[in-house]
Write a protein that holds these residues in place. Structure first.
Motif, PDB file in Angstrom:
ATOM      1  N   PHE A 237      -9.749  11.802  -2.307  1.00 54.18           N
ATOM      2  CA  PHE A 237     -10.461  11.620  -1.050  1.00 54.18           C
ATOM      3  C   PHE A 237     -11.949  11.398  -1.311  1.00 54.18           C
ATOM      4  CE2 PHE A 237     -11.405  12.189   3.345  1.00 54.18           C
ATOM      5  CZ  PHE A 237     -12.560  12.961   3.420  1.00 54.18           C
TER       6      PHE A 237
ATOM      7  N   GLY B 212       0.826  -1.198   0.000  1.00 49.20           N
ATOM      8  CA  GLY B 212       0.000   0.000   0.000  1.00 49.20           C
ATOM      9  C   GLY B 212       0.861   1.249   0.000  1.00 49.20           C
TER      10      GLY B 212
ATOM     11  N   TYR C 215     -10.262   6.454   0.161  1.00 50.47           N
ATOM     12  CA  TYR C 215      -9.741   7.119  -1.023  1.00 50.47           C
ATOM     13  C   TYR C 215      -9.964   6.208  -2.233  1.00 50.47           C
ATOM     14  CZ  TYR C 215      -7.184  10.694   1.597  1.00 50.47           C
ATOM     15  OH  TYR C 215      -6.843  11.759   2.386  1.00 50.47           O
TER      16      TYR C 215
ATOM     17  N   GLN D 194      -8.328   5.515  -6.174  1.00 54.83           N
ATOM     18  CA  GLN D 194      -7.199   5.785  -7.064  1.00 54.83           C
ATOM     19  C   GLN D 194      -7.518   5.212  -8.429  1.00 54.83           C
ATOM     20  OE1 GLN D 194      -3.528   3.800  -5.990  1.00 54.83           O
ATOM     21  NE2 GLN D 194      -2.283   5.331  -7.026  1.00 54.83           N
TER      22      GLN D 194
ATOM     23  N   LEU E 193      -8.736   2.539  -1.361  1.00 55.29           N
ATOM     24  CA  LEU E 193      -7.846   2.388  -0.217  1.00 55.29           C
ATOM     25  C   LEU E 193      -8.469   3.007   1.021  1.00 55.29           C
ATOM     26  CD1 LEU E 193      -5.797   3.330  -2.843  1.00 55.29           C
ATOM     27  CD2 LEU E 193      -4.167   2.486  -1.167  1.00 55.29           C
TER      28      LEU E 193
ATOM     29  N   GLY F 214      -2.837   4.536 -12.466  1.00 52.99           N
ATOM     30  CA  GLY F 214      -1.820   5.454 -12.949  1.00 52.99           C
ATOM     31  C   GLY F 214      -1.971   6.884 -12.466  1.00 52.99           C
ATOM     32  N   GLU F 215      -2.857   7.104 -11.518  1.00 51.15           N
ATOM     33  CA  GLU F 215      -3.086   8.465 -11.035  1.00 51.15           C
ATOM     34  C   GLU F 215      -2.968   8.519  -9.520  1.00 51.15           C
ATOM     35  OE1 GLU F 215      -6.327   9.472 -14.575  1.00 51.15           O
ATOM     36  OE2 GLU F 215      -6.719  10.059 -12.500  1.00 51.15           O
ATOM     37  N   GLY F 216      -3.123   9.711  -8.992  1.00 55.09           N
ATOM     38  CA  GLY F 216      -3.060   9.886  -7.553  1.00 55.09           C
ATOM     39  C   GLY F 216      -4.376   9.522  -6.888  1.00 55.09           C
ATOM     40  N   LEU F 217      -4.413   9.640  -5.567  1.00 53.93           N
ATOM     41  CA  LEU F 217      -5.587   9.280  -4.799  1.00 53.93           C
ATOM     42  C   LEU F 217      -6.547  10.459  -4.675  1.00 53.93           C
ATOM     43  CD1 LEU F 217      -3.240   7.323  -3.826  1.00 53.93           C
ATOM     44  CD2 LEU F 217      -4.580   7.078  -1.734  1.00 53.93           C
TER      45      LEU F 217
ATOM     46  N   PHE G 235       4.365   9.376  -4.225  1.00 51.46           N
ATOM     47  CA  PHE G 235       3.269  10.339  -4.236  1.00 51.46           C
ATOM     48  C   PHE G 235       3.520  11.444  -3.232  1.00 51.46           C
ATOM     49  CE2 PHE G 235       0.155   8.606  -7.059  1.00 51.46           C
ATOM     50  CZ  PHE G 235       0.375   7.242  -7.055  1.00 51.46           C
TER      51      PHE G 235
ATOM     52  N   THR H 207      -3.727  -1.997   1.814  1.00 54.11           N
ATOM     53  CA  THR H 207      -3.068  -2.325   0.541  1.00 54.11           C
ATOM     54  C   THR H 207      -3.976  -2.114  -0.659  1.00 54.11           C
ATOM     55  OG1 THR H 207      -3.652  -4.626   0.876  1.00 54.11           O
ATOM     56  CG2 THR H 207      -1.450  -3.950   1.563  1.00 54.11           C
TER      57      THR H 207
ATOM     58  N   GLY I  73      -0.731  14.300  -5.475  1.00 56.44           N
ATOM     59  CA  GLY I  73      -0.229  14.494  -6.814  1.00 56.44           C
ATOM     60  C   GLY I  73      -0.422  13.227  -7.627  1.00 56.44           C
ATOM     61  N   GLU I  74      -0.022  13.276  -8.886  1.00 55.39           N
ATOM     62  CA  GLU I  74      -0.262  12.141  -9.779  1.00 55.39           C
ATOM     63  C   GLU I  74       0.828  11.078  -9.722  1.00 55.39           C
ATOM     64  OE1 GLU I  74      -3.275  13.999 -13.044  1.00 55.39           O
ATOM     65  OE2 GLU I  74      -1.221  13.533 -13.687  1.00 55.39           O
TER      66      GLU I  74
END
Lengths: 113, 113
Positions: free
Chosen positions: B45, A42, B35, B37, B88, B40-43, A90, B105, A105-106
């Motif tokens: 909220f 994670g 969260y 995701q 997550l 290939g990107e960020g999380l 990240f 995870t 961020g990405e």
């Protein structure tokens, strides 16, 4: 979207070389964080910052250092990269240190050969 | 240290079906955060839960925190392809840590059209 930019987004490097990842924010948020994401683990906190020149270690800080000389920039440095540091990194920001509502961020994908 | 276990690890559902993702903590949860995701990107909220028995909803996603504050569930009603991604859960590492989250995870969700 929160203004967070990570650079570089992708990097391949060799073992033993120094690497710096940059996180830049335009939100003027006080709190900034660096996480790494690995399969089976994670997200794990590396370092965080509560303000300019105010940083502290997270769960997996060994082999990493950070600096924050300006509110908007939080740098993560691998002094001598190792293959175990191959990961997706990240950056996250928050305007409050009291809740877990973070803006991410990405990500920066780092491969250490 | 606090550990968060998510189940299932991955899930494939047919569009329109309901699903539930669970997050179980080894310690009392002072704050539980969900969260999402995209690959290939960020999380991003989704929701925060703090009180035992608390339940929150956003569009077709409902999250609950059990009375004992050691387990949370995320329920998606009438799933859509836009729900696909990795979910997550994150938790406050201690009563006073607020923003320094420990993450599970993740659960990978695929939605078949």
């Amino acid at each position: 979207d929160a203004g967070i930019t990570q650079s570089p987004r992708h990097k391949v490097t060799e073992t033993g070389t120094p690497v710096t990842l940059r996180c830049h924010q335009t939100e003027n948020h006080r709190y900034m964080y660096w996480y790494r994401q690995d399969p089976g683990h994670g997200l794990r906190l590396i370092h965080y910052s509560y303000g300019v020149k105010d940083t502290d270690k997270g769960e997996v800080s060994d082999g990493y250092s950070v600096s924050r000389s300006k509110t908007e920039d939080f740098l993560l440095t691998l002094e001598s990269a190792t293959s175990s540091q191959t990961s997706v990194y990240f950056c996250a920001i928050s305007d409050s240190g009291e809740t877990g509502e973070l803006f991410f961020g990405e990500g920066s994908r780092l491969t250490v050969l | 240290s606090q550990e968060l276990e998510q189940s299932p690890q991955s899930l494939i559902v047919q569009e329109g079906k309901n699903l539930t993702i669970n997050c179980t903590s080894s310690k009392t949860l002072y704050g539980l955060y969900w969260y999402k995701q995209k690959y290939g990107e960020g999380l991003i909220f989704l929701m925060m839960l703090q009180k035992g028995g608390e339940e929150k909803s956003h569009e077709k996603i409902t999250a609950k925190l059990d009375e004992k504050k050691q387990q949370s569930s995320l329920h998606i009603t009438a799933s859509q392809p836009s729900h696909a991604g990795i979910y997550l859960c994150g938790a406050d590492a201690s009563e006073s840590s607020g923003d320094k989250l420990t993450f599970g995870t993740g659960t990978r969700l695929a939605v078949r059209p």
